[in-house]
Scaffold this motif. Structure first.
Motif, PDB file in Angstrom:
ATOM      1  N   ALA A   2       0.807  -1.208   0.000  1.00  0.00           N
ATOM      2  CA  ALA A   2       0.000   0.000   0.000  1.00  0.00           C
ATOM      3  C   ALA A   2       0.847   1.268   0.000  1.00  0.00           C
ATOM      4  O   ALA A   2       0.498   2.260  -0.624  1.00  0.00           O
ATOM      5  N   ASP A   3       1.937   1.286   0.693  1.00  0.00           N
ATOM      6  CA  ASP A   3       2.753   2.489   0.849  1.00  0.00           C
ATOM      7  C   ASP A   3       3.724   2.599  -0.321  1.00  0.00           C
ATOM      8  O   ASP A   3       4.645   1.786  -0.458  1.00  0.00           O
ATOM      9  N   PRO A   4       3.552   3.633  -1.191  1.00  0.00           N
ATOM     10  CA  PRO A   4       4.452   3.734  -2.358  1.00  0.00           C
ATOM     11  C   PRO A   4       5.909   3.962  -1.954  1.00  0.00           C
ATOM     12  O   PRO A   4       6.823   3.514  -2.648  1.00  0.00           O
ATOM     13  N   LEU A   5       6.132   4.663  -0.847  1.00  0.00           N
ATOM     14  CA  LEU A   5       7.506   4.912  -0.415  1.00  0.00           C
ATOM     15  C   LEU A   5       8.177   3.615   0.008  1.00  0.00           C
ATOM     16  O   LEU A   5       9.344   3.362  -0.332  1.00  0.00           O
ATOM     17  N   LEU A   6       7.459   2.749   0.734  1.00  0.00           N
ATOM     18  CA  LEU A   6       8.018   1.455   1.121  1.00  0.00           C
ATOM     19  C   LEU A   6       8.291   0.588  -0.111  1.00  0.00           C
ATOM     20  O   LEU A   6       9.286  -0.127  -0.161  1.00  0.00           O
ATOM     21  N   GLY A 144      14.824  -5.603   5.507  1.00  0.00           N
ATOM     22  CA  GLY A 144      15.717  -5.468   4.365  1.00  0.00           C
ATOM     23  C   GLY A 144      16.013  -4.027   4.015  1.00  0.00           C
ATOM     24  O   GLY A 144      16.490  -3.723   2.922  1.00  0.00           O
ATOM     25  N   LEU A 145      15.749  -3.113   4.966  1.00  0.00           N
ATOM     26  CA  LEU A 145      15.949  -1.682   4.725  1.00  0.00           C
ATOM     27  C   LEU A 145      16.982  -1.105   5.690  1.00  0.00           C
ATOM     28  O   LEU A 145      16.920   0.071   6.058  1.00  0.00           O
ATOM     29  N   VAL A 164      17.572   2.094  10.192  1.00  0.00           N
ATOM     30  CA  VAL A 164      16.724   1.711   9.065  1.00  0.00           C
ATOM     31  C   VAL A 164      16.406   2.930   8.211  1.00  0.00           C
ATOM     32  O   VAL A 164      16.465   4.075   8.671  1.00  0.00           O
ATOM     33  N   ALA A 165      16.049   2.680   6.964  1.00  0.00           N
ATOM     34  CA  ALA A 165      15.817   3.772   6.018  1.00  0.00           C
ATOM     35  C   ALA A 165      14.593   4.599   6.392  1.00  0.00           C
ATOM     36  O   ALA A 165      14.567   5.810   6.184  1.00  0.00           O
ATOM     37  N   LEU A 166      13.579   3.932   6.945  1.00  0.00           N
ATOM     38  CA  LEU A 166      12.315   4.595   7.266  1.00  0.00           C
ATOM     39  C   LEU A 166      11.806   4.095   8.612  1.00  0.00           C
ATOM     40  O   LEU A 166      11.995   2.925   8.950  1.00  0.00           O
ATOM     41  N   PRO A 167      11.132   4.949   9.378  1.00  0.00           N
ATOM     42  CA  PRO A 167      10.529   4.474  10.630  1.00  0.00           C
ATOM     43  C   PRO A 167       9.526   3.348  10.382  1.00  0.00           C
ATOM     44  O   PRO A 167       9.354   2.463  11.211  1.00  0.00           O
ATOM     45  N   GLU A 168       8.869   3.401   9.190  1.00  0.00           N
ATOM     46  CA  GLU A 168       7.862   2.374   8.869  1.00  0.00           C
ATOM     47  C   GLU A 168       8.499   1.022   8.553  1.00  0.00           C
ATOM     48  O   GLU A 168       7.788   0.029   8.349  1.00  0.00           O
ATOM     49  N   ALA A 169       9.830   0.972   8.496  1.00  0.00           N
ATOM     50  CA  ALA A 169      10.507  -0.285   8.143  1.00  0.00           C
ATOM     51  C   ALA A 169      10.240  -1.369   9.170  1.00  0.00           C
ATOM     52  O   ALA A 169      10.164  -2.555   8.833  1.00  0.00           O
ATOM     53  N   LEU A 170      10.123  -0.981  10.462  1.00  0.00           N
ATOM     54  CA  LEU A 170       9.872  -1.977  11.504  1.00  0.00           C
ATOM     55  C   LEU A 170       8.475  -2.556  11.309  1.00  0.00           C
ATOM     56  O   LEU A 170       7.469  -1.838  11.363  1.00  0.00           O
ATOM     57  N   GLY A 171       8.403  -3.829  11.077  1.00  0.00           N
ATOM     58  CA  GLY A 171       7.134  -4.472  10.782  1.00  0.00           C
ATOM     59  C   GLY A 171       6.969  -4.783   9.303  1.00  0.00           C
ATOM     60  O   GLY A 171       6.070  -5.528   8.916  1.00  0.00           O
ATOM     61  N   PHE A 172       7.839  -4.224   8.457  1.00  0.00           N
ATOM     62  CA  PHE A 172       7.811  -4.503   7.022  1.00  0.00           C
ATOM     63  C   PHE A 172       8.747  -5.667   6.715  1.00  0.00           C
ATOM     64  O   PHE A 172       9.804  -5.802   7.324  1.00  0.00           O
ATOM     65  N   SER A 173       8.361  -6.509   5.778  1.00  0.00           N
ATOM     66  CA  SER A 173       9.214  -7.632   5.370  1.00  0.00           C
ATOM     67  C   SER A 173       9.649  -7.430   3.929  1.00  0.00           C
ATOM     68  O   SER A 173       8.812  -7.215   3.038  1.00  0.00           O
ATOM     69  N   ALA A 174      10.948  -7.512   3.722  1.00  0.00           N
ATOM     70  CA  ALA A 174      11.501  -7.323   2.382  1.00  0.00           C
ATOM     71  C   ALA A 174      10.987  -8.395   1.430  1.00  0.00           C
ATOM     72  O   ALA A 174      10.736  -9.541   1.829  1.00  0.00           O
ATOM     73  N   THR A 175      10.838  -8.024   0.183  1.00  0.00           N
ATOM     74  CA  THR A 175      10.414  -8.982  -0.839  1.00  0.00           C
ATOM     75  C   THR A 175      11.571  -9.917  -1.175  1.00  0.00           C
ATOM     76  O   THR A 175      12.677  -9.468  -1.469  1.00  0.00           O
ATOM     77  N   ALA A 176      11.311 -11.206  -1.097  1.00  0.00           N
ATOM     78  CA  ALA A 176      12.356 -12.183  -1.426  1.00  0.00           C
ATOM     79  C   ALA A 176      12.703 -12.070  -2.905  1.00  0.00           C
ATOM     80  O   ALA A 176      11.827 -11.949  -3.758  1.00  0.00           O
ATOM     81  N   ARG A 177      13.989 -12.080  -3.191  1.00  0.00           N
ATOM     82  CA  ARG A 177      14.447 -11.969  -4.579  1.00  0.00           C
ATOM     83  C   ARG A 177      15.549 -13.000  -4.849  1.00  0.00           C
ATOM     84  O   ARG A 177      16.716 -12.639  -5.006  1.00  0.00           O
TER      85      ARG A 177
END
Length: 299
Positions: A2-6, A144-145, A164-177
């Motif tokens: 949902a978050d374009p910045l993330l 992953g940020l 971390v790059a953004l405060p919203e990073a905590l709770g976000f999971s990086a996309t596996a690549r």
């Protein structure tokens, strides 16, 4: 997502380290119509090398990262329950696992053409250890940020504000690549497209890297000055403590000498006491004998 910045950050921090800055600058131009988003993208910081390697590991091998975080959670449970046996076992497992995963992460970096030193490896392992000790550090790693390595004591005093790059990073999971295996039946098609602005872009990228390198140098010099002051302070404290130890040793030596003298005097005094006791016994016997003689005369 949902978050374009993330979403943008997830893609940016998945790039090779050298591609980050030009890609970020290109995205700023792409989103210039949305000033708030463009400004937020421009504020995204380039990862340090240890942080980039951890981010790479999270995307290339998320299962291994999940294993690290699971062991960390079990370790924290053992600490909370004060189970000494489990605590020792999980601590041993933690050290073995972080060392093994650090080796795997450095291998992934090498496959990407990036060599890492032992010092960088130590920071990678410290970050993985922090993720096992602190729940928020685990979230930071899983995002992953990361932009810097993390170090933690396990005492709840971890500051992740700049990690971390953004405060919203905590709770976000990086996309596996994961890296796709090459198809041996397909030949890669290479296309060379000349860029008329290549020289200008290269100079701008070089200027940006120089500015970032100077900023990093400034931070490193600041840390060096701080560490040097700490070393000098501790050396002075060591000298002070050593002087106190020497003084105490000198005092102990003096007291040992005094004890020997007192022991000698005590031996002499005990000998005199024994002679005096013997004289008292002889005098008492003489008194008793004289008294008995006097009694016989009376009779």
């Amino acid at each position: 997502m949902a978050d374009p910045l993330l979403e943008i950050a997830d893609d940016l921090y998945a790039l090779p380290l050298a591609d980050f800055t030009p890609a970020r600058d290109a995205l700023v131009k792409e989103h210039k119509a949305d000033k708030a988003l463009a400004s937020a993208v421009k504020g995204l910081r380039k990862s340090s090398l240890p942080a980039w390697v951890v981010n790479l590991l999270v995307r290339r091998d998320p299962d291994q990262v999940d294993q690290v975080l699971a062991v960390g959670e079990a370790l924290r449970d053992a600490q909370e329950n004060l189970d000494a046996t489990q605590l020792r076992e999980f601590t041993k497992q933690r050290r073995q696992l972080t060392a093994s995963v650090t080796t795997a992460a450095r291998r992934l970096a090498r496959e990407e053409g990036v060599k890492t030193t032992e010092a960088v490896g130590d920071q990678i392992e410290a970050t993985l250890t922090a993720a096992m000790l602190e729940p928020d550090a685990a979230k930071a790693v899983r995002s992953g940020l990361l932009v810097t390595a993390i170090a933690a004591t396990g005492l709840g005093d971890l500051d992740l504000s700049g990690a971390v790059a953004l405060p919203e990073a905590l709770g976000f999971s990086a996309t596996a690549r994961p890296v796709a295996a090459p198809d041996p039946t397909q030949r890669p098609q290479l296309h060379v497209v000349p860029d008329p602005d290549a020289d200008v872009k290269a100079r701008k990228a070089a200027d940006q890297r120089l500015a970032e390198a100077r900023a990093a140098l400034g931070e490193a010099e600041k840390e060096h000055r701080s560490s040097r002051r700490a070393v000098e302070k501790l050396r002075a404290k060591t000298l002070q403590l050593q002087a106190e130890i020497d003084e105490l040793r000198s005092r102990i030596a003096a007291l040992d000498s005094e004890v020997e003298e007192v022991d000698d005097e005590l031996g002499e005094a005990e000998a005199v006491q024994a002679e005096a006791e013997e004289a008292v016994d002889e005098a008492t016997a003489a008194v008793d004998e004289a008294r008995a003689a006097r009694e016989r005369l009376k009779g």
